[in-house]
Scaffold this motif. Sequence first.
Motif, PDB file in Angstrom:
ATOM      1  N   THR A 146       9.040 -38.104  67.681  1.00  7.66           N
ATOM      2  CA  THR A 146       9.377 -37.774  69.069  1.00  7.66           C
ATOM      3  C   THR A 146      10.389 -38.788  69.599  1.00  7.66           C
ATOM      4  OG1 THR A 146       7.730 -39.203  70.108  1.00  7.66           O
ATOM      5  CG2 THR A 146       6.980 -36.992  69.411  1.00  7.66           C
ATOM      6  N   VAL A 175       2.273 -26.900  70.881  1.00 10.53           N
ATOM      7  CA  VAL A 175       2.503 -27.563  69.594  1.00 10.53           C
ATOM      8  C   VAL A 175       1.931 -26.709  68.470  1.00 10.53           C
ATOM      9  CG1 VAL A 175       2.041 -29.630  68.197  1.00 10.53           C
ATOM     10  CG2 VAL A 175       2.465 -29.846  70.664  1.00 10.53           C
ATOM     11  N   ILE A 225       6.986 -34.423  73.939  1.00 14.94           N
ATOM     12  CA  ILE A 225       6.306 -33.460  73.057  1.00 14.94           C
ATOM     13  C   ILE A 225       7.103 -32.161  72.981  1.00 14.94           C
ATOM     14  CG2 ILE A 225       4.235 -32.029  72.820  1.00 14.94           C
ATOM     15  CD1 ILE A 225       2.651 -34.474  73.969  1.00 14.94           C
ATOM     16  N   VAL A 283       4.029 -36.720  67.387  1.00 14.72           N
ATOM     17  CA  VAL A 283       3.514 -35.925  68.498  1.00 14.72           C
ATOM     18  C   VAL A 283       2.066 -36.317  68.799  1.00 14.72           C
ATOM     19  CG1 VAL A 283       2.936 -33.581  69.245  1.00 14.72           C
ATOM     20  CG2 VAL A 283       5.108 -34.021  68.066  1.00 14.72           C
TER      21      VAL A 283
END
Length: 196
Positions: A32, A23, A132, A39
Motif C-alpha cells: 500500500t 478487498v 486500502i 493491506v
Amino acid sequence: MTATAWPLLAESHDALLNAVKGVGADQWDLPTPCDQWTVTQVLQHAAGDQLAYYAAITGGEGSAENPFAPSGTPLSDPVAHVAAATEAAATAWAGIAADDAAVAVPVPPNTLDAVTGVGACALDAAVHAWDIAKATGQPQPLSETAATAILIAAKQIVEPLRAWGAYAPALEPQDGDDAVAALLRYLGRDPEWTAA
C-alpha cells in the motif's frame, strides 16, 4: 455540555469500512502507499488507531496489537474487526460536546479541542481508507468536503508528529490538485501512487 453528532467521523468510518469490504480474498498481502505496509497491516493499524481514540477518551481498553508495528497476521473477519474498532471510536466521540476544549487523545499533546480531535480521528480512518482502496484498485473513497475538513485538522496536528516519524514529509502541491490530492500530498502521499 451535550453530546454531538460528528458527520465527518461517520463519513470517514464509512470510507474505511467500505474499503475493507472491497478487498478481494487474494489482495490482503498487497503493498500500500502507507510505508509499504500490506493491506492487512494498514487495516490493523487503522483499527488500532480507532481503538486508541476510544481508550484515550473513555479509559477503556485499546488495541491488543501495537498499531505502529502491525503484524500482518491474517484476520479471520477483517470487516468485523474494523467495524468493532470504528464503532468503539464513534461511541466514545458521541459523548463529546463540540465546545469541549480538552479531549484526551492518543497523539501529542494528548489533549485537543473536540473539533480538532475528531478531525484527527477522522484523518486516521480516511487516509487509511484511501491507502486500502488505492492498493486494491477501488474507487477513491474520500469526498472533497471531507478532505477539505480533514486537511484543516491535519494542519493543526501533523507537523509535531512528523518528527516522530508518524507522517512522511509533505509533497509539493501540483497544479490541478483537488482537495483529496492536496490532503494526500500534505500527508506525504502521492495521489498517483502505484505498486512498482
